[in-house]
Design an enzyme around this catalytic site. Structure first.
Site, PDB file in Angstrom:
ATOM      1  CE1 TYR A  33     -35.673  31.215   0.765  1.00 46.84           C
ATOM      2  CE2 TYR A  33     -34.120  30.408  -1.338  1.00 46.84           C
ATOM      3  CZ  TYR A  33     -34.557  31.388   0.098  1.00 46.84           C
ATOM      4  OH  TYR A  33     -32.542  31.858   0.734  1.00 46.84           O
ATOM      5  CE  LYS A 147     -32.601  28.310   1.410  1.00 42.70           C
ATOM      6  NZ  LYS A 147     -31.629  29.231   1.901  1.00 42.70           N
ATOM      7  CD  GLU A 180     -29.213  33.745   9.075  1.00 46.78           C
ATOM      8  OE1 GLU A 180     -27.946  32.345   8.485  1.00 46.78           O
ATOM      9  OE2 GLU A 180     -30.195  33.792   8.688  1.00 46.78           O
ATOM     10  CG  LEU A 205     -31.342  28.866   7.196  1.00 48.12           C
ATOM     11  CD1 LEU A 205     -32.916  29.068   6.898  1.00 48.12           C
ATOM     12  CD2 LEU A 205     -30.525  28.787   5.171  1.00 48.12           C
TER      13      LEU A 205
HETATM   14  N1  PDD Z   1     -29.114  31.085   0.994  1.00 51.81           N
HETATM   15  N2  PDD Z   1     -28.606  32.018   5.925  1.00 51.81           N
HETATM   16  C1  PDD Z   1     -28.965  32.620   5.107  1.00 51.81           C
HETATM   17  C2  PDD Z   1     -29.839  33.732   5.184  1.00 51.81           C
HETATM   18  C3  PDD Z   1     -28.958  31.897   3.543  1.00 51.81           C
HETATM   19  O1  PDD Z   1     -30.393  32.787   2.515  1.00 51.81           O
HETATM   20  C4  PDD Z   1     -28.408  30.571   3.551  1.00 51.81           C
HETATM   21  C5  PDD Z   1     -28.542  30.198   2.041  1.00 51.81           C
HETATM   22  C6  PDD Z   1     -27.710  30.383   4.269  1.00 51.81           C
HETATM   23  C7  PDD Z   1     -26.394  28.635   4.133  1.00 51.81           C
HETATM   24  O2  PDD Z   1     -27.824  27.584   3.596  1.00 51.81           O
HETATM   25  P1  PDD Z   1     -26.811  26.385   3.046  1.00 51.81           P
HETATM   26  O3  PDD Z   1     -25.606  26.377   3.514  1.00 51.81           O
HETATM   27  O4  PDD Z   1     -28.124  25.868   3.058  1.00 51.81           O
HETATM   28  O5  PDD Z   1     -27.100  27.089   1.402  1.00 51.81           O
HETATM   29  C8  PDD Z   1     -27.469  31.051   5.376  1.00 51.81           C
HETATM   30  C9  PDD Z   1     -29.211  30.296  -0.473  1.00 51.81           C
HETATM   31  C10 PDD Z   1     -28.077  29.680  -0.906  1.00 51.81           C
HETATM   32  C11 PDD Z   1     -30.301  31.535  -1.090  1.00 51.81           C
HETATM   33  O6  PDD Z   1     -31.164  32.371  -0.464  1.00 51.81           O
HETATM   34  O7  PDD Z   1     -30.019  31.828  -2.597  1.00 51.81           O
END
Ligand code: PDD
Length: 295
Positions: A33, A147, A180, A205
């Protein structure tokens, strides 16, 4: 106006949108996703999001459900149909529908779903709610760089936070280092104003927000990409986390200990303000801004 979503080639009413019960996403979490922000009608950092999306698909050998250009058009159609100018898009691709079996038939047709929702973005640092986090063991698989929709350990981490009255959790690897947040990247600021976040690899991620901050503000601010422990974080001057939907969020408490003076810090404010400028400047309206490399 009833909300509409995209499901496998059709725009449908969101409330009755459905996929087959033997979709492998539903049975095996066999899918990936993306979450992308919409600001002023534009898609923020569309190119890196789409690149990460295609990379995640590639790592799992899921064929792209459509070309990048077609997906770019679908995203805009969802925004138009739902009249979203500030909000977030959710895209999900699963390997598709097949009788339940770990092995999958060849030539499966991947399933694509896109939903959109309105979000009111904070316009100033003062409008951002600071958060308290707890440290939890990182119980995920060894490919957190993909992801994947398989988010059970992230959800359990978040539940631990809820149980202890905190707002979120940072995950800690077997060697004692923070990987993270449950849905964000984790950052600390040293007493010398050095901004530290874990280096990329299979255990985190590659956040698009993280990437934008490092890429665009490296000249103005001091960054180091390295692992840090929760103990180091507790002794840091400031801490924050970043994600597409939370932008830059100050962390003022870790496991009950206040960080610095227990208030959102000045360096975090600078990062927030710099990112907000980037956010507004990198929202693309036209599908031509989408990556064209993928077929
Ligand atoms: N999540 N690490 C994890 C485990 C995440 O699920 C996310 C983002 C990030 C940050 O990535 P980015 O800056 O590209 O949004 C880091 C999204 C927002 C979610 O699962 O809703």
């Amino acid at each position: 106006m009833p909300a509409q979503s995209y499901v496998n080639g059709r725009y449908v009413l969101h409330d009755s949108a459905a996929v087959h019960i033997e979709d492998r996403g539903y049975q095996f979490a066999d899918g990936v996703y993306e979450v992308i922000a919409i600001y002023g009608g534009g898609i923020v950092d569309e190119k890196p999001h789409m690149e990460r999306f295609f990379r995640s698909l590639g790592e799992l050998n899921i064929p792209p459900p459509a070309s990048a250009r077609t997906i770019a058009i679908i995203l805009r159609e969802i925004l138009r149909r739902n009249r979203i100018t500030d909000g977030a898009l959710y895209l999900q691709v699963t390997r598709g529908v097949a009788p339940r079996n770990h092995a999958h038939p060849p030539d499966m047709k991947p399933a694509l779903v896109v939903t959109g929702r309105a979000v009111r973005w904070p316009q100033s640092f003062a409008a951002v709610q600071p958060i308290a986090i707890v440290g939890v063991a990182d119980e995920r698989w060894t490919r957190a760089d993909i992801k994947s929709v398989s988010l059970l350990p992230n959800i359990l981490a978040r539940m631990s936070a809820d149980r202890t009255g905190a707002d979120d959790a940072w995950m800690i690897d077997g060697a004692g280092y923070v990987t993270e947040g449950s849905s964000s990247n984790a950052w600390i600021v040293s007493n010398g104003d050095e901004i530290i976040t874990r280096q990329l690899g299979h255990s985190i991620l590659a956040g698009i927000t993280r990437q934008a901050i490092l890429k665009h503000f490296g000249d103005a601010l001091k960054f180091t990409e390295r692992a840090f422990t929760l103990e180091e974080a507790k002794g840091a001057a400031e801490a924050f986390q970043t994600s597409t939907t939370a932008l830059v969020k100050p962390v003022v408490k870790i496991d009950g200990s206040p960080i610095g003076d227990g208030k959102p810090g000045g360096v975090t404010k600078k990062v927030f303000e710099a990112y907000l400028t980037h956010f507004a400047a990198h929202a693309s309206a036209a599908p031509s801004a989408a990556p064209s490399a993928a077929s």
